[in-house]
Design an enzyme around this catalytic site. Structure first.
Site, PDB file in Angstrom:
ATOM      1  N   LYS A  76       0.798  -1.238   0.118  1.00 20.87           N
ATOM      2  CA  LYS A  76       0.139  -0.071   0.131  1.00 20.87           C
ATOM      3  C   LYS A  76       0.848   1.167   0.028  1.00 20.87           C
ATOM      4  CE  LYS A  76      -3.453   2.942   1.129  1.00 20.87           C
ATOM      5  NZ  LYS A  76      -3.965   3.231   2.442  1.00 20.87           N
TER       6      LYS A  76
ATOM      7  N   ASP B 147     -12.926   1.876   3.796  1.00 19.10           N
ATOM      8  CA  ASP B 147     -11.783   2.722   4.700  1.00 19.10           C
ATOM      9  C   ASP B 147     -12.764   2.589   6.201  1.00 19.10           C
ATOM     10  OD1 ASP B 147      -9.560   4.053   4.841  1.00 19.10           O
ATOM     11  OD2 ASP B 147     -10.177   6.026   4.206  1.00 19.10           O
TER      12      ASP B 147
HETATM   13 ZN   LIG Z   1      -7.855   3.758   4.237  1.00 17.46          ZN
END
Ligand SMILES: [Zn+2]
Length: 435
Positions: free
Chosen positions: A215, A345
């Site tokens: 990421k 998220d």
């Molecule tokens: Zn995030």
């Protein structure tokens, strides 16, 4: 010698083929679970089939057939979901299971890996119970998500199948650094790496300690101090180096990116998904379409924040600015045919509300319900590299099965109230649940 080997191989293959063609005779000792579905939704075609039985053996689906054709045998466990609609477990490709919803800066600074690990145990279960049987965890303190994944896989704690990134990589002072304290405290985010040599080292380090994917923060973000969501952070060259190493080592790359420049550069560098995409423009839409890059919008969090958020001033204004444009831009990307995978998220708002994201896609952005469901199943599985394992109900895949009261294609909000959850053949919620 060779001849005998070939003969033996031929016999072996012949026996194997015969075994496959025969009625699914249970292997000795293999216990079957029959999931009787009132209605079964094929998320690839949108077809709703009545009265189907899913035969589960061990972790996987052995077969699916009309219920009239599948007799229960002695020793079978039968689960009756007669009045319900059964579909594959949902997938969220953007979670932070080790984090909780609390934006007090002091709370953030006093977080520890131990606290994150404890959060993860609680949130993994909450997420699974909400019907999400797989997640991609994109950013955690230290390698707490690696240990959480392993604990789930070993059966120590309940949770979804997980792919994890470890610490998110970013530039010094960027969204993925820790910018709350002055220099005398010498605090640096776990994933900070600048320049080609450092980013290569960090990719290799994350993989060494258990990351399934990489990421990165391609632009500034909202919930961080002193950076601009519209400004690019990693350079094109740094991201090319990250992608080259990650892909060479068999890992996909997910790029947090709000601003258009960062979305375009990350896409050109070859990342596999753009996370958020708030300021996506025509050029980045065209580049993503051309390369087949997934977009992972995370939009329900804006609605939740508006209603219940309690952000410090230096986060709040950025949230207002991004929220003013993100849905419109994402809608244009959806209409242009950019591939979408569902992400939330979760942690920015409480875990377990993940399915609210589908409601936003359908009822605010006009996405077709089947397309939204595919974003949360087949597309998400494709992005994770798990198409052979999950994302649809088919023989040979994990028995990741959920059930709801009505057909979600009539109203996706029914997915906010999942009544039955099976993951890899084990029932966690509803009839036959463990504990
Ligand atoms: Zn995030």
């Amino acid at each position: 010698m060779m001849k005998w080997k070939s003969f033996a191989l031929a016999v072996f293959v012949a026996i194997g083929v015969a075994a496959c063609l025969a009625q699914p005779a249970a292997q000795p000792g293999a216990k079957r679970t029959l999931v009787r579905a009132g209605h079964l939704l094929d998320v690839k075609s949108g077809k709703l089939l009545d009265s189907q039985t899913i035969v589960v053996v061990g972790e996987t689906i052995q077969s699916i057939a009309p219920t009239a054709q599948v007799q229960a045998q002695p020793g079978d466990t039968v689960i009756d979901l007669g009045g319900m609609t059964v579909l594959p477990g949902l997938i969220d490709v953007h979670t932070h299971l080790t984090m909780n919803t609390d934006f007090d800066p002091y709370h953030e600074l006093t977080s520890t890996d131990a606290k994150e690990a404890i959060n993860g145990v609680v949130n993994a279960k909450t997420t699974l119970m909400a019907g999400f049987t797989s997640v991609r965890n994109v950013g955690a303190g230290g390698y707490t998500d690696v240990d959480l994944r392993d604990a789930v896989n070993s059966g120590q704690v309940p949770g979804p199948h997980m792919l994890v990134s470890g610490p998110a990589m970013g530039i010094t002072g960027g969204h993925c650094d820790e910018n709350l304290l002055p220099i005398q405290y010498h605090v640096i985010g776990d994933g900070v790496a600048d320049g080609i040599a450092e980013v290569q080292h960090k990719v290799r380090q994350n993989i060494k300690y258990g990351a399934d994917l990489i990421k990165i923060c391609a632009t500034g973000g909202v919930l961080s101090k002193g950076d601009d969501p519209q400004a690019s952070q990693y350079t094109l060259e740094e991201m090319q180096a990250i992608v080259a190493d990650a892909h060479r080592l068999g890992r996909k790359v997910a790029a947090h990116a709000h601003g258009a420049q960062g979305i375009l550069w990350a896409t050109e560098a070859g990342v596999d998904s753009i996370e958020h995409g708030s300021y996506i423009d025509d050029a980045s839409i065209a580049a993503m379409k051309q390369r087949g890059t997934y977009l992972v919008p995370t939009l329900y969090l804006e609605d939740w924040m508006l209603e219940k958020g309690n952000l410090p001033a230096f986060y709040h204004q950025k949230m207002v600015d991004v929220s003013a444009v993100a849905k419109g831009n994402i809608k244009r990307a959806m209409q242009a045919g950019v591939k979408i995978a569902l992400g939330t998220d979760a942690a920015v708002y409480p875990h377990g509300l993940n399915a609210h994201e589908l409601d936003v896609y359908v009822n605010q952005l006009g996405m077709a319900p089947l397309a939204a469901l595919q974003a949360a199943t087949v597309n998400a599985a494709d992005l994770m590299g798990w198409s052979a394992k999950t994302g649809s109900l088919e023989a040979g895949k994990w028995a990741d099965i959920i059930a709801v009261d009505t057909n979600p294609l009539d109203d996706v909000r029914v997915l906010q109230n999942v009544k039955f959850v099976m993951k890899a053949g084990v029932v966690y919620k509803g009839q036959g649940a463990v504990q």
